[in-house]
Enzyme design. Structure first.
Site, PDB file in Angstrom:
ATOM      1  CB  THR A   1      -0.854   0.001   1.284  1.00  0.00           C
ATOM      2  OG1 THR A   1      -1.778  -1.087   1.250  1.00  0.00           O
ATOM      3  CG2 THR A   1      -1.648   1.274   1.466  1.00  0.00           C
TER       4      THR A   1
ATOM      5  NE  ARG B   1      -9.258  -7.305   1.885  1.00  0.00           N
ATOM      6  CZ  ARG B   1      -8.170  -6.550   1.951  1.00  0.00           C
ATOM      7  NH1 ARG B   1      -7.814  -5.805   0.936  1.00  0.00           N
ATOM      8  NH2 ARG B   1      -7.446  -6.527   3.040  1.00  0.00           N
ATOM      9  CB  VAL B   2     -14.068  -3.127   2.274  1.00  0.00           C
ATOM     10  CG1 VAL B   2     -13.685  -1.707   2.669  1.00  0.00           C
ATOM     11  CG2 VAL B   2     -15.370  -3.122   1.474  1.00  0.00           C
TER      12      VAL B   2
ATOM     13  CB  THR C   1       1.303  -0.328   4.507  1.00  0.00           C
ATOM     14  OG1 THR C   1       1.410  -1.373   3.537  1.00  0.00           O
ATOM     15  CG2 THR C   1       2.552  -0.328   5.379  1.00  0.00           C
ATOM     16  N   GLY C   2      -0.239  -2.936   5.260  1.00  0.00           N
ATOM     17  CA  GLY C   2      -0.276  -4.264   5.870  1.00  0.00           C
ATOM     18  C   GLY C   2      -1.560  -4.978   5.489  1.00  0.00           C
ATOM     19  CB  VAL C   3      -3.103  -8.058   6.734  1.00  0.00           C
ATOM     20  CG1 VAL C   3      -4.392  -8.839   6.522  1.00  0.00           C
ATOM     21  CG2 VAL C   3      -1.908  -8.842   6.192  1.00  0.00           C
ATOM     22  N   GLY C   4      -5.258  -5.525   5.583  1.00  0.00           N
ATOM     23  CA  GLY C   4      -6.389  -4.648   5.898  1.00  0.00           C
ATOM     24  C   GLY C   4      -7.266  -5.157   7.017  1.00  0.00           C
TER      25      GLY C   4
HETATM   26  N1  GLY Z   1      -3.667  -2.574   3.360  1.00  0.00           N
HETATM   27  C1  GLY Z   1      -4.189  -2.871   2.096  1.00  0.00           C
HETATM   28  C2  GLY Z   1      -5.176  -3.938   2.088  1.00  0.00           C
HETATM   29  O1  GLY Z   1      -5.184  -4.804   2.944  1.00  0.00           O
HETATM   30  O2  GLY Z   1      -5.979  -3.958   1.199  1.00  0.00           O
END
Ligand code: GLY
Length: 280
Positions: free
Chosen positions: A154, A182-183, A203-206
């Site tokens: 990101t 998916r959001v 940034t990382g896993v949303g």
């Molecule tokens: N941080 C970006 C996503 O998980 O979509």
């Protein structure tokens, strides 16, 4: 004046030394170009400018070079928040525009400020953003091989201008292979949040960033008087029970620049006109 940018995560296992050098060079070029822009523009204008440069660089997972979703299509998300007006605007799962952050910027001036899916794409067309494919051959090859070398990517920027105003912007191509609909966190207050005291971009896993409400929590803690490093420490500690995967960058109203990641290594660069700090 201060500026910090991020470009997702650098995975030692999945990319080579040359990729790291290329990313370092891009980050240095972009943070310095954005700082120069900040000399004659507001923090709000500058975070949009910096994100557009990052979106235009195929090394990063936003705009050109975005990840491909499970159905083979690219959908991107981006948002901006102005620490002065406290207005946030964004697009979620927009398709076929070169710079999602510029569509988010347009939305800052209207009532319905966060648009998703077809509505976001249609709004972009009405505003004169032409159809543009952000796909690059490398992402298609990764998709075809069902492997994803750039998952935690990101881009984002926080800037403090000469009037002491803070703004933040974040843009993403998502996780790659995600279910349609998916959001991402990037156009939510978990991934992008700002007021007059502090701005944070993640940034990382949303899913982890949303579960940890990371950006909103850090900004709230700084607003309530916690020093920025303590606000980060507490918020990142709260990610530990579920092994939350997150990196965050921030600037507070005192001009403190801060960043932290839960896993190695976030790609970042900060600059204040003299000192350049860059990931290694
Ligand atoms: N941080 C970006 C996503 O998980 O979509």
């Amino acid at each position: 004046m201060k500026i910090i940018i991020h470009g997702g995560f650098f995975s030692e296992s999945s990319t080579c030394d040359q990729t790291k050098i290329d990313k370092q060079q891009s980050m240095e070029r972009i943070v310095k170009e954005a700082y120069q822009y900040l000399e004659t523009h507001t923090a709000l204008e500058t975070v949009v400018f910096a994100n557009s440069l990052l979106e235009n660089d195929p090394l990063f997972n936003a705009g050109i070079g975005s990840q491909i979703q499970s159905d083979g299509e690219i959908r991107m998300s981006a948002s901006i928040m102005d620490g002065v007006s406290k207005k946030m605007s964004g697009v979620i799962n927009i398709e076929k525009v070169k710079n999602p952050i510029l569509v988010a910027e347009k939305l800052l001036t209207v009532d319905d400020r966060i648009l998703s899916g077809n509505g976001a794409t249609q709004y972009a067309r009405e505003q004169g953003f032409p159809e543009f494919s952000t796909e690059i051959p490398q992402r298609r090859a990764e998709y075809e091989e069902k492997k994803n070398a750039n998952r935690q990517g990101t881009v984002g920027c926080v800037a403090l201008d000469k009037e002491g105003k803070i703004a933040v912007a974040t843009s993403t191509g998502g996780k790659g292979f995600e279910l349609v609909g998916r959001v991402s966190d990037s156009a939510t207050v978990a991934g992008n949040y700002c007021n007059e005291f502090c701005g944070v971009s993640c940034t990382g896993v949303g899913e982890d960033i949303v579960s940890g409400a990371v950006a909103a929590k850090i900004v709230t803690r700084v607003t309530d008087g916690q020093p920025i490093q303590e606000a980060f420490a507490k918020t990142f500690k709260e990610l530990l029970p579920f092994d939350g995967f997150c990196g965050a960058i921030a600037i507070d109203s005192f001009g403190n620049i801060f960043h932290q990641d839960s896993h190695p290594k976030m790609v970042f660069a900060s600059y204040d006109g003299i000192n350049l700090d860059i990931f290694n």
